[in-house]
Write a protein that holds these residues in place. Structure first.
Motif, mmCIF file in Angstrom:
data_model
loop_
_atom_site.group_PDB
_atom_site.id
_atom_site.type_symbol
_atom_site.label_atom_id
_atom_site.label_comp_id
_atom_site.label_asym_id
_atom_site.label_seq_id
_atom_site.Cartn_x
_atom_site.Cartn_y
_atom_site.Cartn_z
ATOM 1 N N PRO A 1 -10.612 -12.599 -77.796
ATOM 2 C CA PRO A 1 -9.993 -12.419 -76.477
ATOM 3 C C PRO A 1 -8.598 -12.993 -76.430
ATOM 4 O O PRO A 1 -8.388 -14.158 -76.121
ATOM 5 C CB PRO A 1 -10.953 -13.169 -75.548
ATOM 6 C CG PRO A 1 -11.578 -14.204 -76.410
ATOM 7 C CD PRO A 1 -11.663 -13.655 -77.774
ATOM 8 N N SER A 2 -7.606 -12.226 -76.794
ATOM 9 C CA SER A 2 -6.223 -12.688 -76.809
ATOM 10 C C SER A 2 -5.468 -12.085 -75.642
ATOM 11 O O SER A 2 -5.441 -10.877 -75.473
ATOM 12 C CB SER A 2 -5.570 -12.286 -78.136
ATOM 13 O OG SER A 2 -4.211 -12.639 -78.130
ATOM 14 N N GLY A 3 -4.823 -12.961 -74.798
ATOM 15 C CA GLY A 3 -4.026 -12.504 -73.676
ATOM 16 C C GLY A 3 -4.851 -11.783 -72.635
ATOM 17 O O GLY A 3 -4.399 -10.770 -72.111
ATOM 18 N N ALA B 1 -7.413 -24.444 -72.158
ATOM 19 C CA ALA B 1 -7.441 -25.412 -73.254
ATOM 20 C C ALA B 1 -8.050 -24.818 -74.521
ATOM 21 O O ALA B 1 -8.061 -25.475 -75.566
ATOM 22 C CB ALA B 1 -8.238 -26.648 -72.837
ATOM 23 N N SER B 2 -8.542 -23.616 -74.423
ATOM 24 C CA SER B 2 -9.201 -23.030 -75.592
ATOM 25 C C SER B 2 -8.192 -22.773 -76.702
ATOM 26 O O SER B 2 -7.122 -22.205 -76.458
ATOM 27 C CB SER B 2 -9.864 -21.705 -75.202
ATOM 28 O OG SER B 2 -10.309 -21.039 -76.363
ATOM 29 N N GLU C 1 -5.669 -16.874 -75.537
ATOM 30 C CA GLU C 1 -4.866 -17.132 -74.356
ATOM 31 C C GLU C 1 -5.388 -16.259 -73.229
ATOM 32 O O GLU C 1 -5.882 -15.160 -73.466
ATOM 33 C CB GLU C 1 -3.392 -16.791 -74.614
ATOM 34 C CG GLU C 1 -2.734 -17.663 -75.669
ATOM 35 C CD GLU C 1 -1.284 -17.270 -75.893
ATOM 36 O OE1 GLU C 1 -0.838 -16.284 -75.247
ATOM 37 O OE2 GLU C 1 -0.611 -17.908 -76.712
ATOM 38 N N CYS C 2 -5.304 -16.771 -72.012
ATOM 39 C CA CYS C 2 -5.785 -15.976 -70.888
ATOM 40 C C CYS C 2 -4.876 -16.167 -69.680
ATOM 41 O O CYS C 2 -4.109 -17.122 -69.603
ATOM 42 C CB CYS C 2 -7.221 -16.360 -70.531
ATOM 43 S SG CYS C 2 -7.379 -18.020 -69.855
ATOM 44 N N ASN C 3 -4.981 -15.220 -68.752
ATOM 45 C CA ASN C 3 -4.224 -15.261 -67.505
ATOM 46 C C ASN C 3 -5.216 -15.265 -66.347
ATOM 47 O O ASN C 3 -5.630 -14.197 -65.877
ATOM 48 C CB ASN C 3 -3.308 -14.038 -67.399
ATOM 49 C CG ASN C 3 -2.325 -13.966 -68.562
ATOM 50 O OD1 ASN C 3 -1.701 -14.966 -68.890
ATOM 51 N ND2 ASN C 3 -2.217 -12.796 -69.174
ATOM 52 N N PRO C 4 -5.643 -16.419 -65.905
ATOM 53 C CA PRO C 4 -6.650 -16.472 -64.832
ATOM 54 C C PRO C 4 -6.062 -16.011 -63.498
ATOM 55 O O PRO C 4 -4.925 -16.323 -63.151
ATOM 56 C CB PRO C 4 -7.042 -17.947 -64.778
ATOM 57 C CG PRO C 4 -6.559 -18.550 -66.072
ATOM 58 C CD PRO C 4 -5.345 -17.780 -66.422
ATOM 59 N N LEU D 1 -18.641 -22.427 -71.911
ATOM 60 C CA LEU D 1 -17.892 -21.425 -71.162
ATOM 61 C C LEU D 1 -17.064 -20.547 -72.112
ATOM 62 O O LEU D 1 -17.036 -19.319 -71.980
ATOM 63 C CB LEU D 1 -16.974 -22.094 -70.143
ATOM 64 C CG LEU D 1 -16.117 -21.129 -69.293
ATOM 65 C CD1 LEU D 1 -17.007 -20.189 -68.487
ATOM 66 C CD2 LEU D 1 -15.184 -21.905 -68.381
ATOM 67 N N ILE D 2 -16.409 -21.185 -73.078
ATOM 68 C CA ILE D 2 -15.572 -20.422 -74.030
ATOM 69 C C ILE D 2 -16.452 -19.467 -74.838
ATOM 70 O O ILE D 2 -16.100 -18.298 -75.057
ATOM 71 C CB ILE D 2 -14.805 -21.384 -74.945
ATOM 72 C CG1 ILE D 2 -13.719 -22.111 -74.142
ATOM 73 C CG2 ILE D 2 -14.176 -20.624 -76.110
ATOM 74 C CD1 ILE D 2 -13.021 -23.213 -74.903
#
Length: 589
Positions: free
Chosen positions: A16-18, A40-41, A45-48, A131-132
């Motif tokens: 799961p990138s971006g 923090a993973s 990277e993520c956009n919540p 969660l991750i």
């Protein structure tokens, strides 16, 4: 000259990138916790995007598509299960959903799974890693499913393309089916088939392109990287080379090639060869052309599965093209055979018609010959008999009256007897002419010198006349009587119409390829050129009939005999220099 870029699109990676992750929870502390864990993973990277109410989240989803949803089971305005029902009704297909709840409930978990939830977490037991892991697994599963769905769609499209190609019998239909299907399959802006010419230039022979881009169909491309010093560049395609360019402006291309691509707004391209294999008499593969995909909107990374799909389509197109060209060749051969057969049928009809005409002519000839036979009988009996009676009567009258017959009456009787002789001579000549070629004469081997000697002895020329024979008179197997009759007429005429009693006649012979040429030469008065054709006509003579006993059929008989043997007769003469009568005679009969 051309750089090959084989970079793999990261969209094939299941990490799961971006990702855009939608967090729906009315507890701000929980939302902060989730965001902190995700940010923090170290693996992605993520956009919540956060919402406290389900209604607000639904509104956002009307114009946006999240990659994953973290959903609280209990919300102030709805519960998680109702939210999923509403979102399904709105979007049709749910993104991956991980549901969180304050208290674990097996019944709730089962019901959530029924609604499409990928994982079910209890807030009190939540850790960063848990969660991750849940998010990672949900995204992996989603992307694997998407990849499977995409492959199934590709399989169906490929099968449809192959079916269209297989059912097409025209080359244009095959090529169009290929480019239409390939453009849909690759979701690109333009798909073309580029056919190479013997000089390695090429023409776009099929195209499928979106309306906003410049058409290339029918364009002949000179600057194609295959000509001149780069002519060996085509050889690499024989080994399955593919040209993969994600961005034409970052690849190592010549300026003129880039300029050509820019004419068609190309940003990225994918090229695979259309190869002919096992094409006699060639033993090595032949590059028939190229299948080329263009992306015009933006640069593009071509995935390995897209490369393989285009290669598979090009293989199927190559097979179909070969089969079509074979069918065309067979059709042309069949058409040529049909033309030949029609020509043969026409020839047979023509021969049958000719045979029919020949049969009619033969029957007519037989009838005419029968009539000639009847005429010969009439001429020899019914005409000669009255002449003989007249001759006898005039002879008896002259003898009975004797000296009592006045001189004038004696002259008249002499004139009658002369005319009877002329008439008899004409009838005999006519009979001889009619019988030429109709008598069965056996072939014999004889020396021509012997024939000429017998003729001279028969004619008995005056003693002052000199008859000279050539030393090379040949020995032939021939119809002796016919050849002898020719010499009788020619030598007899040379003596008969000579203006001196001491003339000379010479018989010469010249060997040709398949015949002998004989010439009877005399030193008589000669014949004017304007009479050369006339003298061969029947009953034609250059002297007054009352002055000679000529029937005027001698040379006509000569011509008829010679031509019946496949030869020709002619005269070379002029007044005052004698005559050369020549004729040709076959060596073997």
């Amino acid at each position: 000259m051309i750089a090959t870029n084989r970079k793999t699109d990261s969209s094939d990676d299941v990490e799961p990138s971006g990702c855009r992750i939608l967090i729906i929870d009315d507890a701000e502390t929980d939302r902060v916790t989730y965001r902190r864990y995700l940010e923090a993973s170290p693996t992605f990277e993520c956009n919540p995007i956060e919402f406290a109410l389900g209604e607000d989240a639904l509104a956002w989803c009307e114009t946006n598509s999240p990659d994953l949803i973290l959903l609280d089971y209990l919300l102030p305005d709805t519960d998680g299960l109702q939210f999923l029902q509403d979102l399904t009704a709105q979007m049709g297909t749910l993104p991956p959903v991980v549901m969180l709840t304050g208290q674990g409930s097996e019944a709730v978990a089962v019901e959530a799974m029924k609604h499409g939830v990928r994982d079910y977490l209890v807030k009190g037991q939540l850790t960063p890693q848990r969660l991750i892991n849940a998010v990672t697994n949900a995204l992996k599963e989603q992307r694997l499913q998407a990849q499977i769905a995409r492959q199934e769609r590709q399989r169906q499209l490929v099968a449809s393309i192959m079916l269209k190609i297989g059912h097409s019998i025209e080359l244009a239909q095959i090529l169009q089916a290929g480019v239409d299907g390939a453009r849909e399959l690759l979701d690109c802006d333009r798909m073309v088939v580029y056919k190479l010419s013997p000089d390695l230039s090429g023409t776009v022979v099929a195209e499928s392109v979106l309306t906003q881009w410049t058409p290339a169909l029918g364009r002949t491309i000179k600057e194609n990287c295959f000509q001149g010093e780069r002519s060996d560049a085509i050889a690499k395609y024989l080994n399955g080379h593919q040209l993969i360019l994600t961005n034409i402006h970052t690849a190592d291309l010549s300026p003129c090639y880039v300029e050509m691509l820019e004419q068609f707004q190309v940003k990225a391209l994918l090229v695979v060869p259309i190869l002919f294999r096992n094409v006699p008499p060639a033993t090595a593969p032949i590059v028939w052309g190229l299948a080329i995909a263009h992306n015009c909107k933006t640069p593009r990374v071509w995935r390995p599965d897209e490369q393989n799909l285009l290669l598979e389509i090009s293989v199927q197109m190559a097979i179909a093209i070969q089969q079509t060209e074979l069918v065309v060749d067979l059709q042309q051969t069949l058409a040529q055979q049909q033309v030949i057969e029609q020509q043969l049928r026409d020839r047979v009809i023509e021969i049958e018609q000719t045979n029919l005409r020949l049969s009619v002519a033969t029957n007519l000839l037989e009838k005419r010959n029968q009539e000639l036979d009847e005429f010969a009988c009439i001429a020899s009996h019914d005409l000669q008999a009255p002449l003989r009676g007249i001759a006898n009567l005039t002879d008896w009258l002259a003898k009975d009256l004797g000296d009592q017959l006045p001189a004038e009456n004696q002259q008249q009787i002499d004139l009658i007897q002369s005319r009877i002789l002329q008439m008899s001579t004409l009838i005999n000549g006519l009979l001889q002419y009619a019988r030429v070629g109709r008598q069965q004469v056996d072939a014999m081997t004889v020396n021509v010198g012997k024939i000429v000697a017998e003729v001279v002895e028969t004619i008995d020329p005056p003693h002052e006349f000199r008859i000279k024979f050539a030393e090379n008179l040949p020995t032939l197997r021939t119809q002796v009587l016919l050849l002898k009759q020719v010499f009788v007429n020619l030598i007899g005429n040379a003596i008969k119409y000579h203006d001196r009693p001491n003339g000379t006649v010479e018989i010469l012979a010249t060997e040709r390829d398949y015949f002998w040429q004989f010439t009877v030469v005399d030193d008589g008065p000669g014949i004017a050129a304007e009479h050369h054709k006339k003298i061969f006509g029947i009953f034609q003579t250059l002297m007054v009939r009352s002055d000679n006993n000529s029937s005027g059929v001698g040379l006509a008989i000569v011509q008829k005999i010679v031509e019946s043997q496949g030869g020709v007769v002619w005269v070379d003469s002029d007044l005052g220099r004698g005559c050369d009568f020549s004729f040709t005679w076959p060596k073997v009969i």
